[in-house]
Write a protein that holds these residues in place. Structure first.
Motif, PDB file in Angstrom:
ATOM      1  N   ILE A  70       6.651   5.446  -8.026  1.00 13.82           N
ATOM      2  CA  ILE A  70       6.867   4.990  -6.809  1.00 13.82           C
ATOM      3  C   ILE A  70       7.472   6.153  -6.064  1.00 13.82           C
ATOM      4  O   ILE A  70       8.415   6.484  -6.727  1.00 13.82           O
ATOM      5  CB  ILE A  70       7.336   3.640  -6.718  1.00 13.82           C
ATOM      6  N   PRO A  71       6.981   6.533  -4.942  1.00 11.30           N
ATOM      7  CA  PRO A  71       7.737   7.508  -4.300  1.00 11.30           C
ATOM      8  C   PRO A  71       9.095   7.059  -4.056  1.00 11.30           C
ATOM      9  O   PRO A  71       9.455   5.960  -3.540  1.00 11.30           O
ATOM     10  CB  PRO A  71       7.082   7.772  -2.924  1.00 11.30           C
ATOM     11  N   THR A  72      10.112   8.018  -4.385  1.00 13.90           N
ATOM     12  CA  THR A  72      11.736   7.619  -4.509  1.00 13.90           C
ATOM     13  C   THR A  72      12.333   8.577  -3.319  1.00 13.90           C
ATOM     14  O   THR A  72      12.063   9.742  -3.294  1.00 13.90           O
ATOM     15  CB  THR A  72      12.105   7.752  -5.720  1.00 13.90           C
ATOM     16  N   PHE A 131      11.291  12.567  -3.556  1.00 16.61           N
ATOM     17  CA  PHE A 131      11.077  13.074  -2.069  1.00 16.61           C
ATOM     18  C   PHE A 131      12.113  13.319  -1.138  1.00 16.61           C
ATOM     19  O   PHE A 131      12.082  13.363   0.016  1.00 16.61           O
ATOM     20  CB  PHE A 131       9.849  12.158  -1.531  1.00 16.61           C
ATOM     21  N   GLY A 132      13.405  13.433  -1.469  1.00 17.68           N
ATOM     22  CA  GLY A 132      14.518  13.741  -0.912  1.00 17.68           C
ATOM     23  C   GLY A 132      15.336  12.671  -0.343  1.00 17.68           C
ATOM     24  O   GLY A 132      15.494  11.653  -0.740  1.00 17.68           O
ATOM     25  N   THR A 133      16.104  12.911   0.720  1.00 18.70           N
ATOM     26  CA  THR A 133      17.133  12.031   1.302  1.00 18.70           C
ATOM     27  C   THR A 133      16.745  12.092   2.597  1.00 18.70           C
ATOM     28  O   THR A 133      16.501  13.076   3.447  1.00 18.70           O
ATOM     29  CB  THR A 133      18.577  12.685   1.103  1.00 18.70           C
ATOM     30  N   GLU A 136       0.827  -1.277  -0.036  1.00 14.18           N
ATOM     31  CA  GLU A 136       0.132   0.050  -0.131  1.00 14.18           C
ATOM     32  C   GLU A 136       0.956   1.165  -0.063  1.00 14.18           C
ATOM     33  O   GLU A 136       0.330   2.262  -0.426  1.00 14.18           O
ATOM     34  CB  GLU A 136      -0.991   0.007   1.192  1.00 14.18           C
ATOM     35  N   ARG A 137       2.237   1.095   0.595  1.00 15.59           N
ATOM     36  CA  ARG A 137       2.894   2.339   0.618  1.00 15.59           C
ATOM     37  C   ARG A 137       4.205   1.834   0.176  1.00 15.59           C
ATOM     38  O   ARG A 137       5.331   2.058   1.293  1.00 15.59           O
ATOM     39  CB  ARG A 137       2.859   2.786   2.105  1.00 15.59           C
ATOM     40  N   PRO A 138       4.522   1.548  -1.111  1.00 15.12           N
ATOM     41  CA  PRO A 138       6.032   1.201  -1.258  1.00 15.12           C
ATOM     42  C   PRO A 138       6.982   2.413  -1.449  1.00 15.12           C
ATOM     43  O   PRO A 138       6.390   3.567  -1.857  1.00 15.12           O
ATOM     44  CB  PRO A 138       5.849   0.366  -2.704  1.00 15.12           C
ATOM     45  N   ILE A 139       8.018   2.401  -1.302  1.00 18.33           N
ATOM     46  CA  ILE A 139       8.894   3.276  -1.823  1.00 18.33           C
ATOM     47  C   ILE A 139      10.519   2.753  -2.372  1.00 18.33           C
ATOM     48  O   ILE A 139      10.425   1.626  -2.087  1.00 18.33           O
ATOM     49  CB  ILE A 139       9.441   4.243  -0.598  1.00 18.33           C
ATOM     50  N   ILE A 140      11.071   3.471  -3.220  1.00 18.06           N
ATOM     51  CA  ILE A 140      12.230   3.133  -3.783  1.00 18.06           C
ATOM     52  C   ILE A 140      13.247   3.907  -3.260  1.00 18.06           C
ATOM     53  O   ILE A 140      13.054   4.996  -2.869  1.00 18.06           O
ATOM     54  CB  ILE A 140      12.324   3.199  -5.236  1.00 18.06           C
TER      55      ILE A 140
END
Length: 592
Positions: free
Chosen positions: A233-235, A253-255, A205-209
């Motif tokens: 996918i939010p990265t 979405f940054g570091t 539901e809430r994946p990120i790379i």
């Protein structure tokens, strides 16, 4: 018949090694003599051996081509060690070739502390910080040793290789037909089921790379951006991978991390699937409590270093031993997964709520320059394809927090070792690797002093490097450590406690470098200046480096908060509103 030193130069030509950094000495003089007669190879003479190796590493970061560092025996080899460890920690390939005492002294003095006049067992000493090391004792093994060193520098997780060549071997004659050859071993990464990973992405539901430096090292930056665009996918990006995507990319979405961005930390702490590609999840990324990092997520980690895959066995659900490019291309064979609209909107809300420049940055003492504000303003003035080199001290957290990357910019720092003094040599390597491009160096006043002599290398080779020196009158990082642990009992961090720093305007004048500062010139003046210059900014000597996940001193050590708890601390209500799952009990404890 040819000289062994000529074999070295011929090998460089064959592998398109066109730039060599180093310092000449008696023990490597044959090699430099051969190099001087080869017009296709540029020799860059630095003023310290560690600088030569650091410059060779940054040359690779800029060009993707291996460079060599040539050092002499004894102290020359010893001086090179810091640069080698730096490249080793950041997985940067380079070739280091050292001179050595003649073989008769290696034989006669094998049981002694020193070999001949200056020699020591160099190859043995460096074997744990290089991919390959050897001392050539048979002239016919010269070519095979060079081939093996080059192969292993690039194979798998890259790194430096070191070849030690005794003086008499360098000058000896050899028949090309007698030279042995190295045959690389066959290697294949093991098979794994990529469909299982794709299934996890579909179900999440809430994946990120999380993209790291391994993507750049595997030359898969374009493939990575294609994957992010396709999978939507939010990265997040590691510090070493900060230039993989521009800041304006809709899925960037940054570091995250101890000195990360608040938005990124909330993203990673709320995800339920974390796909790590080419990052080793170092402690500054995860915080010092690994169980509190991405606490509700399954973690897939892709790395070509087996050791990194076994670092956190309790947290890594699917460790993938593979090259980043291979993994990304396999995943791209699948159709885009279903778009997680609600999760993407939540990530956008974090981005809106937590801008890069916070109120505390703007409210800093108006008599001083705030490093975060200055760097953020700098990023707006820099152009696509410019190169930003980040030195140590204040620039490290400030730049990774506040610099807004543009398309095709190259940005790097020494993140693995974090050695002070890497800035100038790194900028030199970048400038030689990318002639015609703008090279901006950000360096701390203390860090600049550790390789100050390389300003003459910049001047001597007429390198148009623009240098920003952050003057905070000492070692700001250590001041903060001493504040936390010893209630501000400073020692060895500023002029009052033993560390004095020079007048940088006088330093610039001594090296005949144009000097500007924030009291007399603007950032725009600095950016528009033609050629090398030094731009000094004057920081509050006590400026806080925030936001940061700050450890809390307790009776038996330091309490390590989860990374959503960045100082200045948000209210407990704000934490509740931004954490999708339950709040870590440490959030309450650190507020007691």
């Amino acid at each position: 018949m040819v000289r062994v030193s000529d074999v070295v130069v011929s090998f460089f030509k064959e592998k398109d090694i066109t730039t060599v950094f180093g310092i000449i000495g008696s023990a490597n003089s044959y090699i430099f003599d051969s190099l001087s007669q080869e017009p296709t190879i540029k020799i860059v003479y630095t003023h310290h051996e560690q600088a030569a190796v650091m410059a060779a590493g940054s040359y690779y970061r800029t060009t993707g081509k291996i460079a060599a560092a040539i050092v002499t025996a004894g102290a020359g080899a010893g001086n090179a060690i810091t640069g080698v460890v730096s490249n080793w920690a950041d997985s940067i390939p380079c070739l280091v070739i050292s001179g050595q005492e003649s073989t008769k002294y290696i034989d006669q003095h094998s049981s002694l502390r020193m070999l001949g006049t200056q020699g020591f067992k160099t190859a043995n000493m460096v074997k744990d910080i290089v991919k390959f090391s050897t001392t050539i004792l048979n002239k016919n093994h010269t070519l095979s040793s060079l081939q093996e060193a080059y192969h292993y520098a690039l194979e798998g997780r890259p790194g430096p290789s070191w070849i030690d060549i005794p003086f008499d071997i360098q000058g000896s004659q050899v028949l090309p037909s007698d030279l042995s050859k190295f045959i690389p071993p066959n290697f294949k990464y093991p098979e794994y089921n990529i469909a299982d990973i794709y299934k996890l992405i579909e179900q999440a539901e809430r994946p990120i790379i999380l993209g790291g430096h391994g993507i750049k090292l595997s030359d898969s930056k374009k493939e990575f951006e294609l994957l992010v665009n396709s999978f939507q996918i939010p990265t997040l990006l590691s510090w070493s991978g900060i230039d993989l995507l521009p800041m304006t990319h809709p899925y960037n979405f940054g570091t995250s991390g101890l000195y990360g961005q608040r938005c990124a930390n909330f993203v990673v702490q709320n995800c339920d699937l974390l796909i790590v590609i080419g990052s080793r999840l170092a402690l500054p990324q995860t915080g010092y409590n690994i169980e509190a990092f991405a606490p509700n997520a399954k973690i897939v980690i892709v790395n070509n270093d087996k050791g990194e895959l076994t670092k956190y066995p309790s947290r890594y659900d699917i460790p993938v031993y593979d090259d980043c490019k291979s993994f990304i291309n396999k995943l791209l064979l699948f159709p885009p997964p279903s778009f997680k609209k609600d999760w993407y909107k939540k990530c956008l809300s974090y981005q809106e709520s937590f801008p890069l420049i916070e109120k505390t940055h703007k409210e800093d003492n108006l008599n001083y320059d705030n490093s975060y504000v200055l760097i953020n303003n700098l990023s707006s003035l820099m152009q696509e394809e410019d190169i930003l080199v980040i030195g140590q001290g204040t620039p490290l957290p400030s730049a990774h927090q506040a610099f807004e990357t543009k398309k095709d910019q190259i940005i790097f720092a020494s993140n693995g070792l974090g050695e002070m003094g890497n800035g100038l040599p790194s900028a030199i390597g970048a400038s030689l690797g990318a002639p015609g491009k703008n090279i901006i160096l950000l360096d701390g006043d203390g860090s600049m002093m550790m390789n100050l002599q390389e300003l003459q290398t910049v001047v001597g080779y007429k390198l148009p490097i623009k240098i920003i020196v952050f003057n905070n009158e000492g070692y700001l990082f250590i001041k903060h450590t001493q504040k936390m642990l010893f209630k501000g009992n400073y020692t060895g961090v500023n002029k009052d406690t033993g560390v004095s720093l020079p007048n940088f305007q006088k330093i610039a004048t001594a090296f005949d470098i144009p000097y500007l500062n924030t009291k007399t010139h603007s950032l725009k003046d600095f950016i528009n200046h033609q050629g090398c210059c030094i731009f000094e900014c004057f920081m509050n000597p006590e400026q806080d480096l925030i936001p940061k996940v700050k450890g809390v001193a307790v009776v038996d050590g330091i309490l390590a908060p989860p990374i959503e708890e960045m100082s200045p601390l948000l209210s407990i209500e704000q934490i509740k509103n931004n954490m999708i799952s339950s709040i870590n009990p440490l959030s309450y404890k650190i507020r007691e």
